[in-house]
Design an enzyme around this catalytic site. Structure first.
Site, mmCIF file in Angstrom:
data_model
loop_
_atom_site.group_PDB
_atom_site.id
_atom_site.type_symbol
_atom_site.label_atom_id
_atom_site.label_comp_id
_atom_site.label_asym_id
_atom_site.label_seq_id
_atom_site.Cartn_x
_atom_site.Cartn_y
_atom_site.Cartn_z
ATOM 1 N N TYR A 147 0.934 -1.136 -0.105
ATOM 2 C CA TYR A 147 0.006 0.020 -0.060
ATOM 3 C C TYR A 147 0.839 1.355 0.046
ATOM 4 O O TYR A 147 0.533 2.324 -0.478
ATOM 5 C CB TYR A 147 -0.902 -0.028 1.240
ATOM 6 C CG TYR A 147 -2.244 -0.728 0.878
ATOM 7 C CD1 TYR A 147 -2.337 -2.140 0.701
ATOM 8 C CD2 TYR A 147 -3.253 -0.099 1.303
ATOM 9 C CE1 TYR A 147 -3.409 -3.000 0.778
ATOM 10 C CE2 TYR A 147 -4.729 -0.723 0.863
ATOM 11 C CZ TYR A 147 -4.798 -2.117 0.688
ATOM 12 O OH TYR A 147 -5.664 -2.713 0.556
ATOM 13 N N LYS A 205 4.099 -15.363 2.302
ATOM 14 C CA LYS A 205 4.413 -16.209 1.182
ATOM 15 C C LYS A 205 5.996 -16.485 1.096
ATOM 16 O O LYS A 205 6.682 -15.913 0.100
ATOM 17 C CB LYS A 205 3.952 -15.276 -0.119
ATOM 18 C CG LYS A 205 3.993 -16.228 -1.310
ATOM 19 C CD LYS A 205 2.680 -17.008 -1.458
ATOM 20 C CE LYS A 205 3.043 -18.134 -2.963
ATOM 21 N NZ LYS A 205 2.265 -19.006 -2.984
ATOM 22 N N ASP A 237 -1.877 -18.568 0.371
ATOM 23 C CA ASP A 237 -2.866 -19.246 -0.722
ATOM 24 C C ASP A 237 -3.422 -20.393 0.253
ATOM 25 O O ASP A 237 -4.946 -20.680 0.096
ATOM 26 C CB ASP A 237 -2.258 -19.678 -1.856
ATOM 27 C CG ASP A 237 -0.835 -20.552 -1.732
ATOM 28 O OD1 ASP A 237 -0.224 -20.658 -0.503
ATOM 29 O OD2 ASP A 237 -0.227 -21.020 -2.783
ATOM 30 N N ASP A 261 -5.881 -7.627 3.986
ATOM 31 C CA ASP A 261 -7.035 -6.888 3.443
ATOM 32 C C ASP A 261 -8.070 -8.158 2.667
ATOM 33 O O ASP A 261 -9.262 -8.125 2.992
ATOM 34 C CB ASP A 261 -6.544 -5.963 2.496
ATOM 35 C CG ASP A 261 -7.629 -5.348 1.505
ATOM 36 O OD1 ASP A 261 -8.681 -4.946 2.034
ATOM 37 O OD2 ASP A 261 -7.764 -5.202 0.393
ATOM 38 N N ASP A 265 -11.724 -9.701 4.252
ATOM 39 C CA ASP A 265 -12.829 -9.870 3.542
ATOM 40 C C ASP A 265 -13.711 -11.237 3.540
ATOM 41 O O ASP A 265 -14.632 -11.582 3.801
ATOM 42 C CB ASP A 265 -12.897 -9.376 2.345
ATOM 43 C CG ASP A 265 -13.381 -7.695 2.226
ATOM 44 O OD1 ASP A 265 -12.879 -7.052 3.187
ATOM 45 O OD2 ASP A 265 -13.620 -7.440 1.226
#
Ligand code: IPM
Ligand code: MG
Length: 377
Positions: A147, A205, A237, A261, A265
């Site tokens: 970001y 990751k 993942d 983020d 959700d």
């Protein structure tokens, strides 16, 4: 004796922001009476409302108000269809929300996801997969990573080609401080909920990204300071998949900015509706004070804005988190949580959590839900 007066900057913003904020204020007023607290609530424009009022998504006067306040109670900003031609760095998401996160160094974003048993039907997972229910705290790093990393640009590189660059960057100390927040939160959840062993699942990751390698190393090192808490590492993942297969395996999920983020959700969907998901964005502790911005994790929901249909619970629970983290008022925080549960148990449902085949419930609007919760305080 500590003061019982708290100054709150109330920034309702766009879309459903103002209507759900009204209900949060109603509930805060009920809490104020019951617990002899005094909330000085000052409203100011932000987002498109800020652009309309003062030509800026975060008007100078709004920022000044935030600086003088003990906390920010935030609604939501951004209306994708309002003016697609506005320069990207003036868009409310960047110019107001990301700017506030950066300005106050709100590096720790806490998103508690809990599925109340009466709302099991809103969870997209089959009953067998829900296990003992969903009760996850997503801790998202909020001021680093993709970001904010530099360079960040879209440039012409000749031959009619353009190139977009976002940079993922984290320093040791940025990872350390968010890791401490996660371990402490896991410890606190274990104590208050009387659960079994607390667990932090750290997401990265590390098989591909340098950021993942450093993240895993630093979190492992910080974890040694918390021997009572289990630490597990999971690739992002796989975590996305595990959330769908067996959410009950998770307690605290520790994520860098972008992964948090996305996974928050996904986790919110398990609790039935984004309209139920509050969040706290906290900065460093200043003495005894923790400055924070409290906002629903869902957006402006332009499709239902202004119709009195929106679920105000995420906004109300965000106000509760403010009482807990910034004002250190666990009793009034708990009272709001209990009032929300009571209103739901009594059958009150906004459209997003309504089950038409459940005769014991009634579909109501934003105001009625706020009334029911305020009455239950
Ligand atoms: C969130 C939102 C924001 C984010 C947007 C509105 C910039 O999706 O708070 O999760 O990406 O952080
Ligand atoms: Mg988001």
């Amino acid at each position: 004796m500590r003061s019982n007066t708290f100054n709150v900057a109330v920034l309702a913003g766009d879309g459903i922001g103002p209507e759900v904020m009204r209900e949060a204020i109603k509930v805060l007023r009920a809490v104020e009476k019951k617990f002899s607290l005094n909330f000085k609530l000052t409203e100011a424009p932000v987002g498109w409302a800020g652009i309309d009022a003062a030509g800026q998504a975060l008007p100078d006067a709004t920022l000044a108000l935030c600086k003088q306040s003990d906390a920010i109670l935030f609604g939501s900003v951004g209306l994708p269809d309002r003016d697609p031609t506005i320069p990207k760095d003036q868009r409310p998401e960047r110019a107001a929300l990301l700017r506030l996160r950066r300005e106050f160094e709100l590096f720790a974003n806490l998103r508690p996801v809990a599925l109340q048993k009466e709302l099991a039907h809103t969870c997209p997972l089959a009953k067998e997969r829900q296990g003992n229910g969903v009760d996850i705290l997503v801790i998202r790093e909020l001021t680093g990573g993709l970001y904010f990393g530099k360079p960040k640009a879209i440039e012409d590189i000749g031959n009619g080609q353009r190139r977009a660059t976002d940079t993922m960057v984290y320093t040791t100390s940025e990872i350390e401080r968010i890791a401490h927040v996660a371990f402490r939160a896991a410890d606190g959840r274990q104590k208050t909920a009387g659960k079994g062993k607390a667990k932090v699942t750290s997401i990265d990751k590390a098989n591909v990204l340098e950021n993942g390698i450093l993240w895993r190393e630093v979190v492992t090192k910080v974890g040694k300071e918390y021997p009572g808490i289990e630490l597990e590492h999971m690739l992002v993942d796989n975590a996305a998949m595990q959330l769908m297969l067996k959410p009950s395996q998770f307690d605290v999920l520790l994520c860098e900015n972008m992964f948090g983020d996305i996974l928050s959700d996904e986790a919110a969907a398990l609790a039935g509706s984004l309209g139920m998901l509050p969040s706290a964005s906290l900065g460093a502790t200043r003495g005894e004070q923790v400055f924070g911005l409290y906002e629903p994790a869902g957006g402006t929901a332009p499709d239902i804005a202004g119709k009195g249909l929106a679920n105000p619970i995420a906004q109300i629970l965000s106000a509760a988190l403010m009482l807990l983290y910034s004002f250190k008022q666990p009793e009034s925080h708990n009272a709001i949580i209990a009032a929300v549960s009571k209103a739901i148990a009594a059958g009150n449902r906004t459209g997003d959590i309504f089950n038409p085949i459940d005769d014991a419930t009634k579909k109501i609007g934003t105001t009625e839900m706020g009334d029911a919760i305020a009455a239950a305080i």
